[in-house]
Scaffold this motif. Structure first.
Motif, short mmCIF file in Angstrom:
data_model
loop_
_atom_site.label_atom_id
_atom_site.label_comp_id
_atom_site.label_asym_id
_atom_site.label_seq_id
_atom_site.Cartn_x
_atom_site.Cartn_y
_atom_site.Cartn_z
N TRP A 1 -1.98 4.32 -6.75
CA TRP A 1 -0.94 4.12 -5.80
C TRP A 1 0.48 3.70 -6.05
O TRP A 1 0.67 3.02 -7.12
N LEU B 1 0.79 -1.27 0.04
CA LEU B 1 0.04 -0.22 -0.12
C LEU B 1 0.97 1.17 -0.07
O LEU B 1 2.01 1.26 0.36
N PRO B 2 0.25 2.30 -0.57
CA PRO B 2 1.17 3.44 -0.44
C PRO B 2 1.34 4.16 1.01
O PRO B 2 0.62 3.95 1.82
#
Length: 782
Positions: A382, A355-356
């Motif tokens: 992302w 995930l970012p």
């Protein structure tokens, strides 16, 4: 007055009788008084019972006078009981005029004929319902044909009866509608008695079993469902009745002469029996099969996609994720058995770095959760820590679920960057080329060009920036052409490249003396490339080369004629010298002295040697000129090599050299020019004899390979360095001073190579100083 004893006795008896009578009367009076009291109490009791009686009497005399208790007045809403029957209509109370008329007529008919009657009345502004039964009164009650009417208040009974009648009517209507509905139902329906025998079936049942009518089905007990594993439909119905629970099952049955899948339900109806119906679910099952096949195909298709796809249900639980999605977010293998919610999925992806990075992850996660309730698709980008770029599309579903699509755009972004680099490289390449390049669209509009395109035609830069059509360009360059009509050839080349997808070219000459060569080339994207090159210098050089080529062709013809003449001029004197020397040796001119014989023999030897040298020179010269004639014939290799080796027996014995011949008959036969192959092999053997010292060794081997024959000639002589070997394989060359180049081997090796190559073969030589030389001949087998 004196009474006589008799009178006194009589008087005493009278008084005694009077006393006894008085006592009797007193006793009788007391008895009658008790009876009266009892009668009075009975009267009060019967009066009370009459008051409590649900019926109220009304006595109507022939003259219309009436007698009734006050309770009747209360029922009729009157203040008191009137004196006559006609007064029962109190205008605002009592009976209505119509009801009173009906009552009067009935009473009058009873007075006349004694006929009893029954009537029902509802007083004005009252909810009471009164029933009247009338008949002649008994003579003990009233004389003179009086009529006795009994009034009954059946308001509650009437309401209940009306309600029951309404319910009965409604039930009768509902039953009729239900029967009609069951009869019109498209599905088979039936009813079984408590003994599980069919009692009622609808038309769909009759049509399904192919019977004539319902009576035939009931009479013959025709079952719609066949027995399954020995259990009949009647037994299933009996089981449902015994357990008092409905039984539903899916079976196959014959419906309209077709096997269909049916959902059969048996519903117990208490002690009355069991109702049943069968729903045809064949189409639904087929749709389910199609849907399952579609889902399986969809899952298989989604697994084949390179884009990750995941589905979350209305409970925000992961129900499906294809292989790319699992790889992108590194989902565990046990996801199919464990419930994975959306928030938990984000937590796992964050733990794995998929995930970012965000400052407030809980808030960001809540924002992601709003995707489920958004009314439109959401898109986000992302960027992960490892440089992966993901394009996320969240599509909310009508059932509250979510479809999440994750596309890895890392490669696309890299390709885009590479594309930008390639475009810049293409632009730089275009501008750095010596050629003039221009790219035209199918509509003839200029798309791309390099700087030399405008320079070669002398066009202004502003004109190119407007992306003109080819027609406008031709108008600009037409005045620069020697023949303006040739400009149409350039336009045709562009049209052929863009529309016809064919390459076309040509040349035009400018008024300043330049010559331009152009070509229209179709490009894969549908555009056309116009390339223009200034070939003025090339044309001048081509003219010079053409003149030189004509001179060379003339020189080649002279050389050919020279070789033909030299072949005759060389061989004719040698033949004459050889002939005269042989005549001298044979004594045709007289006996020769010993010294003269030696001279003649030396002349023959020199002639033979010179003849061989001349033959070699002529063959080498003709080979280099491409004029060497090759006459092929079948040649058996083993006898050929054996005879060739035997020819060198004396020379080998003179230098004490051992020659090892390794060959067998498996080499077979090939088509060669035996004379010229013999010359080539002889030159190789001569070179080996010359290079091999005394007591040396020469190896000649032959082996047939797939599609070729390989002959090897090797010796253990002094060998040659690479430079010497290269010069030995070259032809006759001159040094820089114009003198012949010094050689170790003469013309034998170059001639051998030319002769072998003339047969379509090749000669390879390997030599090492002090180790010897190996020559390998490879001849094709045809």
């Amino acid at each position: 007055m004196e009474f006589s004893p008799t009178a006194l006795v009589l008087l005493g008896l009278f008084l005694a009788a009077w006393t006894i009578g008085a006592a009797f009367l007193a006793l009788r009076a007391r008895m009658l008084s008790g009876k009266v009291d009892s009668a009075r109490r009975s009267t009060r009791r019967f009066s009370r019972i009459l008051d409590e009686c649900p019926a109220v009497p009304l006595l109507v005399r022939p003259d219309g006078r009436i007698e009734a208790p006050e309770r009747l007045a209360a029922w009729l809403g009157l203040d008191s009981v009137p004196g006559f029957l006609s007064e029962l209509d109190g205008q605002d109370t009592g009976l209505s005029a119509g009801d009173l008329k009906r009552l009067s007529d009935a009473v009058r008919r009873t007075h006349r004929t004694g006929t009893p009657f029954q009537l029902v009345f509802t007083p004005r502004y009252s909810r009471r319902n009164l029933a009247v039964r009338g008949q002649l009164a008994d003579a003990a009650i009233a004389s003179g044909n009086a009529a006795l009417l009994w009034w009954f208040d059946f308001s509650e009974s009437h309401e209940e009866l009306a309600s029951l009648r309404a319910e009965t009517a409604r039930a009768r209507g509902d039953f009729a509608a239900l029967v009609g509905l069951i009869e019109a139902a498209p599905m088979p329906m039936w009813f079984r008695r408590s003994d599980a025998r069919l009692q009622l079936v609808n038309s769909a049942y009759v049509e399904a079993v192919g019977a004539r009518d319902a009576e035939q089905v009931v009479a013959e007990q025709i079952e719609l469902i066949e027995p399954i594993e020995g259990i009949s439909a009647a037994q299933i119905a009996r089981q449902a009745q015994e357990t008092r629970q409905s039984i539903e099952r899916i079976v196959s049955a014959t419906l309209h002469n077709q096997r269909r899948t049916m959902r059969v339900s048996d519903l117990p109806l208490g002690h009355e029996g069991v109702a049943g119906y069968a729903v045809d679910i064949e189409d639904m099952e087929e749709q389910n099969r199609i849907f399952r096949a579609f889902r399986e195909a969809q899952v298989s298709l989604l697994d084949q996609l390179s884009v990750g796809v995941a589905q979350f249900d209305s409970q925000r639980q992961l129900t499906f994720a294809n292989q790319p999605f699992q790889r992108l977010f590194e989902l565990p293998a046990a996801r199919h058995s464990d419930v994975l919610e959306f928030d938990r999925f984000l937590d796992m992806a964050r733990d794995k770095g998929r995930l970012p990075e965000t400052r407030d992850f809980p808030q960001w996660r809540r924002e992601m959760g709003t995707w489920f309730t958004s009314g439109a698709p959401q898109e986000d980008a992302w960027t992960l820590n490892d440089g992966t770029h993901l394009r996320i599309i969240a599509q909310p579903m009508p059932d509250g679920g979510l479809v999440m699509i994750a596309e890895d755009q890392s490669e696309q972004l890299a390709l885009s960057a590479t594309r930008d680099t390639l475009l810049r490289t293409r632009t730089a390449t275009f501008d750095s080329l010596f050629e003039s390049l221009a790219v035209f669209a199918p509509d003839g509009r200029l798309q791309l060009w390099n700087r030399r395109f405008a320079a070669i035609w002398g066009l202004p830069e502003g004109l190119m920036d407007d992306h003109p059509r080819i027609e406008a360009l031709l108008e600009q360059i037409g005045s620069q052409l020697v023949r303006p009509a040739h400009g149409q050839a350039i336009g045709e080349a562009v049209r052929a490249a863009t529309l016809d997808r064919r390459q076309r070219g040509g040349q035009v000459r400018l008024t300043d003396g330049r010559t331009l060569e152009f070509a229209g080339v179709p490009l894969p994207d549908g555009n056309g490339l116009l390339t223009i090159l200034d070939v003025t210098d090339s044309r001048k050089a081509e003219d010079a080369l053409r003149e030189r080529n004509a001179a060379l062709e003339e020189a080649d013809a002279v050389k050919t004629r020279f070789l033909a003449n030299m072949s005759y001029e060389f061989r004719t004197p040698l033949t004459s010298i050889s002939g005269f020397a042989e005549l001298l040796q044979s004594g045709m001119a007289g006996e020769l002295s010993d010294q003269a014989k030696e001279y003649v023999e030396a002349i023959l030897t020199s002639v033979e040697r010179l003849s061989g040298q001349i033959e070699s020179v002529l063959d080498l010269t003709q080979s280099e000129a491409g004029l060497l004639p090759i006459a092929t014939e079948d040649c058996e290799l083993l006898p050929f090599l054996t005879e060739l080796v035997h020819h060198y027996a004396d020379a080998l014995e003179e230098k004490h050299i051992a020659l090892d011949l390794r060959a067998d008959r498996s080499a077979g036969t090939i088509k060669v020019d035996k004379r010229r192959l013999n010359r080539a092999m002889s030159n190789l053997l001569n070179n080996a004899l010359a290079a091999t010292p005394e007591n040396g060794r020469i190896l000649v081997s032959m082996k047939r390979q797939k599609g070729a024959v390989r002959i090897v000639v090797s010796d253990n002589g002094c060998g040659m360095r690479p430079g010497e070997l290269a010069r030995a394989l070259d032809g006759y060359q001159l040094d820089a001073d114009g003198q012949p180049e010094k050689r170790r081997t003469g013309l034998g090796l170059p001639l051998a190579r030319q002769l072998i190559e003339a047969h379509g073969g090749r000669l390879e030589m390997i030599s090492e100083p002090g180790a010897g030389t190996t020559a390998t001949i490879t001849l094709p087998v045809t």
